[in-house]
Design a protein around this motif. Structure first.
Motif, mmCIF file in Angstrom:
data_model
loop_
_atom_site.group_PDB
_atom_site.id
_atom_site.type_symbol
_atom_site.label_atom_id
_atom_site.label_comp_id
_atom_site.label_asym_id
_atom_site.label_seq_id
_atom_site.Cartn_x
_atom_site.Cartn_y
_atom_site.Cartn_z
ATOM 1 N N LEU A 25 -0.068 -1.849 1.156
ATOM 2 C CA LEU A 25 1.282 -2.356 1.030
ATOM 3 C C LEU A 25 2.011 -2.033 2.333
ATOM 4 N N GLN A 26 2.531 -3.050 2.975
ATOM 5 C CA GLN A 26 3.309 -2.854 4.201
ATOM 6 C C GLN A 26 4.725 -3.326 3.933
ATOM 7 N N TYR A 27 5.670 -2.419 4.233
ATOM 8 C CA TYR A 27 7.069 -2.740 3.985
ATOM 9 C C TYR A 27 7.936 -1.891 4.905
ATOM 10 N N ASP A 28 8.822 -2.537 5.625
ATOM 11 C CA ASP A 28 9.798 -1.850 6.464
ATOM 12 C C ASP A 28 9.119 -0.837 7.401
ATOM 13 N N PHE A 29 8.100 -1.267 8.117
ATOM 14 C CA PHE A 29 7.362 -0.456 9.089
ATOM 15 C C PHE A 29 6.626 0.727 8.454
ATOM 16 N N LYS A 30 6.344 0.651 7.184
ATOM 17 C CA LYS A 30 5.594 1.693 6.479
ATOM 18 C C LYS A 30 4.357 1.046 5.873
ATOM 19 N N GLU A 31 3.368 1.862 5.592
ATOM 20 C CA GLU A 31 2.130 1.346 5.026
ATOM 21 C C GLU A 31 1.598 2.339 4.005
ATOM 22 N N ALA A 32 1.107 1.829 2.884
ATOM 23 C CA ALA A 32 0.510 2.675 1.851
ATOM 24 C C ALA A 32 -0.780 2.019 1.369
ATOM 25 N N ASN A 33 -1.829 2.804 1.272
ATOM 26 C CA ASN A 33 -3.119 2.338 0.764
ATOM 27 C C ASN A 33 -3.095 2.489 -0.759
ATOM 28 N N VAL A 34 -3.329 1.401 -1.479
ATOM 29 C CA VAL A 34 -3.259 1.420 -2.939
ATOM 30 C C VAL A 34 -4.341 2.327 -3.524
ATOM 31 N N ASN A 35 -5.521 2.354 -2.922
ATOM 32 C CA ASN A 35 -6.594 3.235 -3.417
ATOM 33 C C ASN A 35 -6.181 4.700 -3.314
ATOM 34 N N ASP A 36 -5.465 5.053 -2.237
ATOM 35 C CA ASP A 36 -4.969 6.425 -2.098
ATOM 36 C C ASP A 36 -3.916 6.727 -3.158
ATOM 37 N N LEU A 37 -3.096 5.735 -3.485
ATOM 38 C CA LEU A 37 -2.086 5.932 -4.525
ATOM 39 C C LEU A 37 -2.730 6.149 -5.891
#
Length: 130
Positions: free
Chosen positions: A73-85
């Motif tokens: 997920l990329q939003y507002d210059f941030k990124e999160a890996n769904v598998n890590d979540l």
């Protein structure tokens, strides 16, 4: 059949040995023929068995390599890996509830709140920061 009165054990053993040898000699050609026929049968089946084994190996390799997508997920210059979540949600769940099995895990992403909410086993909820 005649009965022999003065026959020694050695003579009986020799007579039985001769009879066994005669039977073995009589059966030997049939045994050799059966062995040759069995070998021909095995030789005829062997290529088919090899083809079937190769096809089965290919099927196992194809089925045993499932696709594991990586979703970000990329939003507002941030990124999160769904598998890590998902892994973090499971870790938080186990920290709170112990080694209870995870039967279901739903992740709700809220990038505008910089958070991910999870529901595990339909009733355990929590929040993760992105």
């Amino acid at each position: 059949m005649r009965i022999m009165a003065n026959v020694t054990n050695d003579e009986i053993v020799e007579a039985v040995s001769d009879a066994v040898e005669a039977v073995s000699e009589a059966v030997e050609p049939a045994v050799k023929k059966a062995r040759r026929a069995a070998k021909k049968g095995m030789d005829a089946v062997e290529p088919t068995v090899k083809k079937a084994r190769k096809a089965a190996d290919k099927a196992v390799k194809k089925a045993s390599a499932p696709l594991k997508p990586e979703i970000y997920l990329q939003y507002d210059f941030k990124e999160a890996n769904v598998n890590d979540l998902v892994a973090a949600a499971k870790a938080a769940f186990h920290a709170e509830y112990g080694r209870v099995g995870v039967k279901s895990c739903k992740i709700y992403l809220k990038p505008q709140e910089n958070a991910a909410y999870y529901v595990i086993n339909e009733d355990c909820v929590g929040k993760l920061d992105l």
